[in-house]
Design a protein around this motif. Sequence first.
Motif, PDB file in Angstrom:
ATOM      1  N   VAL A 155       0.854  -1.185   0.000  1.00 23.00           N
ATOM      2  CA  VAL A 155       0.000   0.000   0.000  1.00 23.00           C
ATOM      3  C   VAL A 155       0.891   1.236   0.000  1.00 23.00           C
ATOM      4  O   VAL A 155       1.856   1.306   0.763  1.00 23.00           O
ATOM      5  CB  VAL A 155      -0.927   0.020   1.236  1.00 23.00           C
ATOM      6  N   CYS A 156       0.586   2.193  -0.846  1.00 27.49           N
ATOM      7  CA  CYS A 156       1.403   3.396  -0.962  1.00 27.49           C
ATOM      8  C   CYS A 156       0.556   4.641  -0.721  1.00 27.49           C
ATOM      9  O   CYS A 156      -0.652   4.651  -0.984  1.00 27.49           O
ATOM     10  CB  CYS A 156       2.043   3.474  -2.342  1.00 27.49           C
ATOM     11  N   ILE A 157       1.223   5.688  -0.274  1.00 30.29           N
ATOM     12  CA  ILE A 157       0.577   6.966   0.002  1.00 30.29           C
ATOM     13  C   ILE A 157       1.114   7.987  -0.994  1.00 30.29           C
ATOM     14  O   ILE A 157       2.325   8.184  -1.111  1.00 30.29           O
ATOM     15  CB  ILE A 157       0.849   7.436   1.442  1.00 30.29           C
ATOM     16  N   GLY A 158       0.203   8.652  -1.713  1.00 26.48           N
ATOM     17  CA  GLY A 158       0.602   9.635  -2.714  1.00 26.48           C
ATOM     18  C   GLY A 158       0.583  11.056  -2.169  1.00 26.48           C
ATOM     19  O   GLY A 158      -0.188  11.386  -1.262  1.00 26.48           O
ATOM     20  N   LEU A 159       1.464  11.874  -2.714  1.00 18.75           N
ATOM     21  CA  LEU A 159       1.490  13.312  -2.405  1.00 18.75           C
ATOM     22  C   LEU A 159       1.544  13.573  -0.901  1.00 18.75           C
ATOM     23  O   LEU A 159       0.817  14.408  -0.370  1.00 18.75           O
ATOM     24  CB  LEU A 159       0.286  14.018  -3.025  1.00 18.75           C
ATOM     25  N   ASN A 160       2.437  12.861  -0.211  1.00 20.81           N
ATOM     26  CA  ASN A 160       2.511  12.986   1.243  1.00 20.81           C
ATOM     27  C   ASN A 160       3.626  13.911   1.707  1.00 20.81           C
ATOM     28  O   ASN A 160       3.950  13.956   2.892  1.00 20.81           O
ATOM     29  CB  ASN A 160       2.663  11.599   1.887  1.00 20.81           C
ATOM     30  N   PHE A 161       4.263  14.627   0.771  1.00 22.44           N
ATOM     31  CA  PHE A 161       5.210  15.691   1.090  1.00 22.44           C
ATOM     32  C   PHE A 161       4.719  16.956   0.405  1.00 22.44           C
ATOM     33  O   PHE A 161       4.419  16.947  -0.798  1.00 22.44           O
ATOM     34  CB  PHE A 161       6.614  15.359   0.587  1.00 22.44           C
ATOM     35  N   SER A 162       4.662  18.067   1.139  1.00 18.75           N
ATOM     36  CA  SER A 162       4.129  19.301   0.561  1.00 18.75           C
ATOM     37  C   SER A 162       4.954  19.777  -0.621  1.00 18.75           C
ATOM     38  O   SER A 162       4.418  20.287  -1.605  1.00 18.75           O
ATOM     39  CB  SER A 162       4.050  20.394   1.624  1.00 18.75           C
ATOM     40  N   ASP A 163       6.295  19.593  -0.559  1.00 17.16           N
ATOM     41  CA  ASP A 163       7.127  20.068  -1.667  1.00 17.16           C
ATOM     42  C   ASP A 163       6.911  19.228  -2.927  1.00 17.16           C
ATOM     43  O   ASP A 163       6.960  19.732  -4.041  1.00 17.16           O
ATOM     44  CB  ASP A 163       8.609  20.111  -1.275  1.00 17.16           C
ATOM     45  N   HIS A 164       6.640  17.927  -2.742  1.00 20.20           N
ATOM     46  CA  HIS A 164       6.354  17.079  -3.903  1.00 20.20           C
ATOM     47  C   HIS A 164       4.998  17.430  -4.509  1.00 20.20           C
ATOM     48  O   HIS A 164       4.842  17.474  -5.738  1.00 20.20           O
ATOM     49  CB  HIS A 164       6.376  15.607  -3.498  1.00 20.20           C
ATOM     50  N   ALA A 165       4.001  17.699  -3.658  1.00 25.88           N
ATOM     51  CA  ALA A 165       2.699  18.120  -4.179  1.00 25.88           C
ATOM     52  C   ALA A 165       2.845  19.406  -4.988  1.00 25.88           C
ATOM     53  O   ALA A 165       2.248  19.562  -6.060  1.00 25.88           O
ATOM     54  CB  ALA A 165       1.707  18.304  -3.033  1.00 25.88           C
ATOM     55  N   ALA A 166       3.660  20.326  -4.476  1.00 26.12           N
ATOM     56  CA  ALA A 166       3.843  21.603  -5.167  1.00 26.12           C
ATOM     57  C   ALA A 166       4.491  21.416  -6.531  1.00 26.12           C
ATOM     58  O   ALA A 166       4.093  22.046  -7.519  1.00 26.12           O
ATOM     59  CB  ALA A 166       4.675  22.546  -4.309  1.00 26.12           C
ATOM     60  N   GLU A 167       5.506  20.540  -6.626  1.00 29.21           N
ATOM     61  CA  GLU A 167       6.198  20.376  -7.902  1.00 29.21           C
ATOM     62  C   GLU A 167       5.324  19.686  -8.949  1.00 29.21           C
ATOM     63  O   GLU A 167       5.564  19.825 -10.148  1.00 29.21           O
ATOM     64  CB  GLU A 167       7.510  19.614  -7.721  1.00 29.21           C
ATOM     65  N   THR A 168       4.307  18.950  -8.489  1.00 30.13           N
ATOM     66  CA  THR A 168       3.390  18.315  -9.435  1.00 30.13           C
ATOM     67  C   THR A 168       2.188  19.190  -9.746  1.00 30.13           C
ATOM     68  O   THR A 168       1.344  18.823 -10.574  1.00 30.13           O
ATOM     69  CB  THR A 168       2.894  16.968  -8.880  1.00 30.13           C
TER      70      THR A 168
ATOM     71  N   ILE B 227      -3.906   9.950   0.154  1.00 30.52           N
ATOM     72  CA  ILE B 227      -4.210   9.339  -1.142  1.00 30.52           C
ATOM     73  C   ILE B 227      -3.615   7.941  -1.136  1.00 30.52           C
ATOM     74  O   ILE B 227      -2.416   7.763  -0.897  1.00 30.52           O
ATOM     75  CB  ILE B 227      -3.620  10.179  -2.284  1.00 30.52           C
ATOM     76  N   ILE B 228      -4.437   6.951  -1.402  1.00 28.95           N
ATOM     77  CA  ILE B 228      -4.021   5.549  -1.305  1.00 28.95           C
ATOM     78  C   ILE B 228      -3.978   4.935  -2.701  1.00 28.95           C
ATOM     79  O   ILE B 228      -4.888   5.117  -3.506  1.00 28.95           O
ATOM     80  CB  ILE B 228      -4.997   4.745  -0.428  1.00 28.95           C
ATOM     81  N   PHE B 229      -2.900   4.208  -2.986  1.00 27.01           N
ATOM     82  CA  PHE B 229      -2.860   3.371  -4.180  1.00 27.01           C
ATOM     83  C   PHE B 229      -2.070   2.113  -3.849  1.00 27.01           C
ATOM     84  O   PHE B 229      -1.454   2.006  -2.782  1.00 27.01           O
ATOM     85  CB  PHE B 229      -2.263   4.121  -5.378  1.00 27.01           C
ATOM     86  N   PHE B 230      -2.097   1.156  -4.754  1.00 22.94           N
ATOM     87  CA  PHE B 230      -1.425  -0.124  -4.538  1.00 22.94           C
ATOM     88  C   PHE B 230      -0.375  -0.373  -5.606  1.00 22.94           C
ATOM     89  O   PHE B 230      -0.515   0.052  -6.750  1.00 22.94           O
ATOM     90  CB  PHE B 230      -2.440  -1.277  -4.572  1.00 22.94           C
ATOM     91  N   LYS B 231       0.664  -1.083  -5.201  1.00 27.76           N
ATOM     92  CA  LYS B 231       1.617  -1.651  -6.143  1.00 27.76           C
ATOM     93  C   LYS B 231       1.405  -3.164  -6.153  1.00 27.76           C
ATOM     94  O   LYS B 231       1.168  -3.777  -5.100  1.00 27.76           O
ATOM     95  CB  LYS B 231       3.061  -1.346  -5.733  1.00 27.76           C
TER      96      LYS B 231
END
Length: 286
Positions: free
Chosen positions: A79-92, A101-105
């Motif tokens: 199970v992975c968590i997306g956009l869990n760093f504010s700086d990463h959210a900003a760059e995207t 935000i939950i997704f799976f690998k």
Amino acid sequence: MKLIRFGEPGQERPGLQLSDGRRIDASGFGEDYGEAFFASRGPARLSDWASEPGRLGSAPSIPADTRLGPPVMRPSKIVCIGLNFSDHAAETGATLPEEPIIFFKSTTALCGPDDPLIIPRTSEHTDWEVELAFVVGKRASYIDEGEAPGHIAGYALMNDYSERSFQKERGGQWSKGKSADSFAPLGPFLATPDEMGDIDDLRMWLKVNGEIRQDGNTANLIFKIPFLLSYLSQFMTLLPGDIISTGTPAGVGAGMVPPQFVRPGDRIELGIDGLGISSQRAVACR
């Protein structure tokens, strides 16, 4: 303790990495590091086994050039968590999430820390993401945040590789761009919680061909690990051995100007304080 698994893919055996860096074969313990192991107080029992007089001195050493596999047998889920760093959210260009935000690998994406990165066929936008992962130690369903630390078996370094065009342009869920073979190198080891310092203050970094691309710190996680475990347990039962990957800081290839992505021959190296270093060489899928 630092738990490792070693040997050829599909034939890994359990081992330990000692404080002096030596790696020993723990096959004599009689169990691999899978769901049954974690569900039955495996780390505590392994520690007792390793503490027996003469045990570590008599255990076979593992040659330094031996392949390491993922330190956990194939889990029931990643199970992975997306956009869990504010700086990463900003760059995207994304707004900060109000809830995780939950997704799976796919579990077939799991591989050893230094195994080759296989760029999928038709891929043009394979990207890197250094992440802190934790492994569930006890079955978790509807647990409170205060209970969460007692449900964590340990922590590991993970690279959440992503094919951005599959993820964003092919319709459907993020998992489509996250699940290719070799897209979840884990390790080199699983560190039990007592091995770690402040889990909310760990430097995490990633280089491509020797150049730094990501340089962040777990202090900047939007949703912290106890909250994440509790939150996920409201939506699904987490089983012992499940892997939860908690998000990446800024510096992914998709956020660069112009964007840069992995090409065959590239070397990706990454690390997190206390969790070692891994390195993948990119190769084209045949």
